[in-house]
Design a protein around this motif. Structure first.
Motif, short mmCIF file in Angstrom:
data_model
loop_
_atom_site.label_atom_id
_atom_site.label_comp_id
_atom_site.label_asym_id
_atom_site.label_seq_id
_atom_site.Cartn_x
_atom_site.Cartn_y
_atom_site.Cartn_z
N TYR A 161 0.81 -1.56 0.33
CA TYR A 161 -0.01 -0.12 0.20
C TYR A 161 0.78 1.14 0.01
CZ TYR A 161 -3.56 -2.59 1.15
OH TYR A 161 -4.61 -4.36 1.40
N PHE A 162 0.53 2.46 -1.27
CA PHE A 162 0.92 3.35 -0.63
C PHE A 162 -0.01 4.85 -1.16
CE2 PHE A 162 3.65 0.73 -3.11
CZ PHE A 162 5.37 0.90 -2.42
N GLU A 163 0.77 5.77 -0.10
CA GLU A 163 -0.19 6.45 0.10
C GLU A 163 -0.18 7.66 -1.10
OE1 GLU A 163 0.92 9.99 3.42
OE2 GLU A 163 1.66 8.58 4.82
N GLU A 164 0.71 7.58 -2.74
CA GLU A 164 0.33 8.15 -3.78
C GLU A 164 0.20 6.92 -4.86
OE1 GLU A 164 -0.07 11.56 -4.84
OE2 GLU A 164 -0.73 12.00 -2.77
N PRO A 165 -0.17 6.98 -5.41
CA PRO A 165 0.02 5.82 -6.66
C PRO A 165 1.65 5.98 -7.56
CG PRO A 165 -1.08 7.46 -8.01
CD PRO A 165 -1.02 8.28 -6.32
N ILE A 166 1.76 5.15 -8.13
CA ILE A 166 3.57 4.68 -8.32
C ILE A 166 2.49 5.64 -9.91
CG2 ILE A 166 4.79 3.00 -9.57
CD1 ILE A 166 3.93 1.18 -7.31
N ARG A 167 3.80 6.55 -10.22
CA ARG A 167 4.53 7.19 -11.33
C ARG A 167 4.47 6.64 -12.57
NH1 ARG A 167 2.23 11.97 -9.66
NH2 ARG A 167 1.95 12.15 -7.63
N ALA A 168 4.98 5.17 -12.62
CA ALA A 168 6.22 4.75 -13.36
C ALA A 168 6.69 3.31 -13.19
CB ALA A 168 7.30 6.28 -14.71
N SER A 169 7.12 2.53 -14.10
CA SER A 169 7.88 1.66 -13.72
C SER A 169 8.81 1.58 -14.92
CB SER A 169 6.85 0.25 -13.86
OG SER A 169 7.41 -1.03 -13.98
N CYS A 170 9.86 0.72 -14.91
CA CYS A 170 10.94 0.52 -15.99
C CYS A 170 11.69 -0.92 -15.25
CB CYS A 170 12.39 1.91 -16.24
SG CYS A 170 13.12 1.44 -17.35
N ASN A 171 11.61 -1.80 -16.08
CA ASN A 171 12.18 -2.81 -15.58
C ASN A 171 12.41 -3.45 -14.18
OD1 ASN A 171 12.93 -3.07 -18.09
ND2 ASN A 171 15.02 -2.42 -17.91
N GLY A 172 11.09 -3.18 -14.06
CA GLY A 172 10.84 -3.72 -12.26
C GLY A 172 11.03 -3.50 -11.28
N LEU A 173 11.86 -1.61 -11.28
CA LEU A 173 11.86 -0.32 -10.71
C LEU A 173 10.57 0.31 -10.73
CD1 LEU A 173 15.47 0.59 -11.27
CD2 LEU A 173 14.78 -1.24 -9.65
N VAL A 174 10.26 0.99 -9.92
CA VAL A 174 9.14 1.97 -9.67
C VAL A 174 9.22 3.09 -9.12
CG1 VAL A 174 7.11 0.30 -9.85
CG2 VAL A 174 8.38 0.99 -7.64
N LEU A 175 8.90 4.32 -9.45
CA LEU A 175 9.20 5.80 -9.65
C LEU A 175 7.88 6.24 -8.43
CD1 LEU A 175 11.30 8.09 -9.98
CD2 LEU A 175 9.35 8.57 -12.26
N MET A 176 8.53 7.07 -7.24
CA MET A 176 7.36 6.73 -7.03
C MET A 176 7.35 8.52 -5.99
SD MET A 176 7.67 3.35 -4.45
CE MET A 176 8.76 3.07 -4.62
N LYS A 177 6.65 9.19 -5.61
CA LYS A 177 7.07 10.37 -5.58
C LYS A 177 5.57 10.38 -4.14
CE LYS A 177 4.71 14.94 -5.79
NZ LYS A 177 3.79 16.11 -7.31
N ASP A 178 6.37 11.40 -3.17
CA ASP A 178 6.08 11.60 -1.53
C ASP A 178 6.54 10.34 -0.60
OD1 ASP A 178 5.02 14.31 -2.14
OD2 ASP A 178 3.59 13.28 -2.57
N LEU A 179 7.98 9.53 -0.90
CA LEU A 179 7.59 8.57 -0.18
C LEU A 179 9.60 9.03 -0.22
CD1 LEU A 179 6.51 6.28 1.11
CD2 LEU A 179 7.69 4.71 -0.67
N PRO A 180 10.43 8.42 0.75
CA PRO A 180 10.18 8.30 2.02
C PRO A 180 8.99 9.45 2.78
CG PRO A 180 12.08 8.74 2.48
CD PRO A 180 12.22 9.09 0.88
N GLU A 181 9.25 10.45 2.28
CA GLU A 181 8.40 11.88 3.79
C GLU A 181 7.46 13.28 2.20
OE1 GLU A 181 8.44 12.64 6.06
OE2 GLU A 181 9.89 10.80 6.88
N PRO A 182 6.73 13.67 2.29
CA PRO A 182 6.51 14.51 1.20
C PRO A 182 6.79 15.44 0.73
CG PRO A 182 5.35 14.34 3.10
CD PRO A 182 6.33 13.43 3.71
N GLY A 183 7.52 15.53 -0.65
CA GLY A 183 7.67 15.98 -1.30
C GLY A 183 8.83 15.02 -1.80
N ASP A 184 9.51 14.04 -1.31
CA ASP A 184 10.53 13.16 -1.84
C ASP A 184 10.26 12.25 -3.08
OD1 ASP A 184 11.91 13.82 -0.05
OD2 ASP A 184 11.96 12.43 1.36
#
Length: 372
Positions: free
Chosen positions: A99-122
């Motif tokens: 579970y993530f507070e924000e949706p995953i923004r993109a995926s590439c070769n099994g790696l995912v790009l996430m916003k506001d993780l671990p802290e807001p703005g990260d």
């Protein structure tokens, strides 16, 4: 007592035989297995652990991974994740228990790009299988983050790149910046800096694509950023043959077996056209749109055929042979699968719910962001 001791000795002997087996044989067998299976096997012995978590082995295993569709549904804990994929010739849905507070923004070769993780703005990159990630150096960019745009891999160099929209107060508009994973330098994309994207961007191979509306002429076109040479481009959409002049067309971008495609849905006429943007490098032909399929949305219900209206794609499976659709006006409604070889047969998938706005192509892999 003696029998039990003999059995234990045989088990130990068998284990030692496996451990002492030629590593090259294991390598050639293991690289064809699914990443989640391999990750479970890593604890068998130290030899397997070192082999399975080796970065070179992870890259060798990557071509055998089958991409699926990662769905993200908002729940009380945050966004819950499920992976729709083909297994044993059937469409299966796997709950990832993440579970993530924000949706995953993109995926590439099994790696995912996430916003506001671990802290807001990260901004961070992680692996959903190994559950390990790293925070990106946003503080080294001299502009505030406006939005995440894409996540790509350049096969020729092995580089992974992040594309973000930044707001530049000096010019009062959006600019695009690129970061190569493993570095701290953000570089500005060369070319048009167009900000008003209609839908969520789509990352395929080394490029990021988005549909843009030109407010002056009220027309849509394709906006892309090639992260290999870090340039942006603008291209017209294909010319559609509308059944009637007033027939609305709903356009959506989709990854079709590693190619950028446009699915044009003729809203009230029960069919859609699938266009693919091909680039024939062998004959030096410029990229051009080619209509690949026309899908008629007819589904068997209660002994009769119904025509589905206003359905939109959420992704493809089996190298583009299957396309999954949901109702546009009901993002949590039923999911349908269209077989491209059958052209017009559409079947409903039971117990599959998907939000069209938070579905991305994804595969499980052993790629580690710490090794990049």
């Amino acid at each position: 007592m003696a029998k039990n001791q003999t059995k234990r000795q045989k088990k130990v002997s068998a284990s030692l035989d496996l451990i002492n087996f030629d590593e090259n044989i294991f390598y050639n067998i293991f690289k064809k297995l699914e990443a989640d299976t391999l990750y479970n096997l890593r604890v068998f012995c130290k030899q397997w652990y070192n082999l399975i978590l080796d970065p070179h082995f992870a890259n060798s295993n990557l071509p055998y991974a089958e991409p699926g569709i990662l769905t993200q549904t908002h729940a009380h804990k945050g966004y819950s994740l499920r992976l729709i994929k083909m297994k044993e010739g059937k469409v299966k849905v796997e709950k990832l228990n993440l579970y993530f507070e924000e949706p995953i923004r993109a995926s590439c070769n099994g790696l995912v790009l996430m916003k506001d993780l671990p802290e807001p703005g990260d901004l961070s990159v992680g692996n959903l299988l190994t559950r390990k990630g790293t925070k990106l150096p946003l503080e080294t960019c001299n502009l505030p983050l406006h939005n995440v745009f894409g996540f790509t891999h350049i096969k020729e160099t092995g580089e992974y790149k992040i594309v973000c929209q930044m707001f530049d107060d000096n010019i009062g508009s959006i600019v695009y910046k690129i970061l190569t994973l493993g570095s701290n330098e953000w570089r500005q994309v060369k070319g048009p800096q167009l900000a008003s994207n209609k839908h969520e961007p789509l990352s395929i191979n080394s490029c990021v694509y988005s549909l843009i509306i030109d407010d002056e002429i009220e027309e849509e076109f394709l906006f892309s950023i090639d992260t290999a040479d870090e340039t942006s481009h603008k291209m017209a959409l294909p010319l559609f043959r509308r059944p009637t002049f007033i027939c609305p067309v709903d356009c959506n971008l989709m990854d079709l077996g590693g190619e950028i495609s446009l699915v044009a849905g003729f809203v009230y006429n029960g069919y859609a056209e699938v266009w693919v943007l091909y680039n024939d490098q062998e004959f030096f032909i410029e990229k051009e749109w080619t209509m690949l399929h026309r899908i008629y949305f007819r589904v068997e219900r209660f002994g009769r055929q119904d025509v589905l209206q206003f359905v939109v794609p959420i992704g493809s499976l089996c190298n583009g042979k299957l396309i999954l659709f949901v109702h546009a006006d009901n993002p949590f409604g039923s999911c349908y699968v269209a077989d491209m070889e059958m052209k017009h047969v559409v079947k409903m998938l039971p117990n599959v719910k998907a939000n069209r706005y938070h579905c991305i192509s994804h595969l499980n892999s052993l790629i580690s962001c710490q090794s990049l």
